[in-house]
Write a protein that holds these residues in place. Structure first.
Motif, PDB file in Angstrom:
ATOM      1  N   MET A   5       0.304  -1.111  -0.444  1.00 57.13           N
ATOM      2  CA  MET A   5      -0.174   0.032   0.040  1.00 57.13           C
ATOM      3  C   MET A   5       0.968   1.201   0.046  1.00 57.13           C
ATOM      4  O   MET A   5       2.151   1.753   0.991  1.00 57.13           O
ATOM      5  N   ALA A   6       0.532   2.223  -0.942  1.00 53.81           N
ATOM      6  CA  ALA A   6       1.146   3.276  -0.636  1.00 53.81           C
ATOM      7  C   ALA A   6       1.620   4.311   0.440  1.00 53.81           C
ATOM      8  O   ALA A   6       0.211   3.956   0.951  1.00 53.81           O
ATOM      9  N   ALA A   7       2.116   5.065   0.284  1.00 53.40           N
ATOM     10  CA  ALA A   7       2.322   6.188   1.611  1.00 53.40           C
ATOM     11  C   ALA A   7       1.124   6.700   1.289  1.00 53.40           C
ATOM     12  O   ALA A   7       0.459   6.822   3.281  1.00 53.40           O
ATOM     13  N   SER A   8       0.560   7.341   0.564  1.00 56.25           N
ATOM     14  CA  SER A   8      -0.525   8.063   0.858  1.00 56.25           C
ATOM     15  C   SER A   8      -2.256   7.445   0.866  1.00 56.25           C
ATOM     16  O   SER A   8      -2.468   8.110   1.695  1.00 56.25           O
ATOM     17  N   THR A   9      -1.473   6.519   0.629  1.00 56.65           N
ATOM     18  CA  THR A   9      -3.099   5.409   0.306  1.00 56.65           C
ATOM     19  C   THR A   9      -2.944   4.853   1.991  1.00 56.65           C
ATOM     20  O   THR A   9      -3.921   4.666   2.421  1.00 56.65           O
ATOM     21  N   ARG A  10      -2.167   4.848   2.816  1.00 54.85           N
ATOM     22  CA  ARG A  10      -2.301   3.980   4.516  1.00 54.85           C
ATOM     23  C   ARG A  10      -2.480   5.217   4.936  1.00 54.85           C
ATOM     24  O   ARG A  10      -3.385   5.151   5.437  1.00 54.85           O
ATOM     25  N   ALA A  11      -2.274   6.559   4.334  1.00 58.66           N
ATOM     26  CA  ALA A  11      -2.715   7.724   5.197  1.00 58.66           C
ATOM     27  C   ALA A  11      -3.858   8.006   5.269  1.00 58.66           C
ATOM     28  O   ALA A  11      -4.581   8.620   6.057  1.00 58.66           O
ATOM     29  N   GLN A  12      -4.408   8.293   3.994  1.00 58.60           N
ATOM     30  CA  GLN A  12      -5.751   8.112   3.956  1.00 58.60           C
ATOM     31  C   GLN A  12      -6.739   6.916   4.754  1.00 58.60           C
ATOM     32  O   GLN A  12      -7.096   7.131   5.430  1.00 58.60           O
ATOM     33  N   ALA A  13      -5.939   5.155   4.304  1.00 62.83           N
ATOM     34  CA  ALA A  13      -6.190   4.915   5.054  1.00 62.83           C
ATOM     35  C   ALA A  13      -7.077   4.642   5.994  1.00 62.83           C
ATOM     36  O   ALA A  13      -8.314   5.192   7.050  1.00 62.83           O
ATOM     37  N   ILE A  14      -5.733   5.870   7.169  1.00 66.75           N
ATOM     38  CA  ILE A  14      -5.789   5.734   8.825  1.00 66.75           C
ATOM     39  C   ILE A  14      -6.855   6.875   9.285  1.00 66.75           C
ATOM     40  O   ILE A  14      -7.342   7.224  10.323  1.00 66.75           O
ATOM     41  N   SER A  15      -6.749   7.904   8.335  1.00 67.82           N
ATOM     42  CA  SER A  15      -7.284   8.627   8.348  1.00 67.82           C
ATOM     43  C   SER A  15      -8.471   8.472   8.585  1.00 67.82           C
ATOM     44  O   SER A  15      -9.656   9.365   9.387  1.00 67.82           O
ATOM     45  N   LEU A  16      -9.591   8.003   7.662  1.00 68.63           N
ATOM     46  CA  LEU A  16     -10.341   6.954   7.356  1.00 68.63           C
ATOM     47  C   LEU A  16     -11.254   6.261   8.589  1.00 68.63           C
ATOM     48  O   LEU A  16     -12.119   6.466   9.036  1.00 68.63           O
ATOM     49  N   TYR A  17     -10.115   5.825   8.768  1.00 64.57           N
ATOM     50  CA  TYR A  17     -10.161   5.360  10.662  1.00 64.57           C
ATOM     51  C   TYR A  17     -10.759   5.351  11.673  1.00 64.57           C
ATOM     52  O   TYR A  17     -11.328   5.846  12.421  1.00 64.57           O
TER      53      TYR A  17
END
Length: 85
Positions: A1-13
């Motif tokens: 998972m790309a860093a930006s996608t990971r950050a987006q997933a964490i933000s969504l969580y």
């Protein structure tokens, strides 16, 4: 998972957990928190970009659903039960 996608997933969580904590009813609140945590744990290892994109879209839809349900729940709030008090 790309860093930006990971950050987006964490933000969504985090947003989903924050919104779930706003449920006025203890039962709905604990159910929503458990479902959010379980869903993110179950999909932790997903690497396929298309699957990640689909899951993120589902997550945003679920976030909107939680926000609507919290609003409705606040309109029809009841007395706190023994567990909450």
């Amino acid at each position: 998972m790309a860093a930006s996608t990971r950050a987006q997933a964490i933000s969504l969580y985090k947003m989903m957990l924050t919104e779930s904590k706003k449920f006025p009813s203890y039962n709905y609140r604990t159910y929503a928190l458990r479902r959010v945590r379980d869903a993110f744990r179950a999909n932790r290892k997903v690497e396929d970009p298309k699957t990640v994109e689909r899951l993120m879209e589902e997550g945003h839809q679920t976030l909107a659903l939680i926000q609507r349900q919290v609003t409705v729940g606040k309109m029809f709030s009841t007395q706190k039960n023994v567990v909450e008090g």
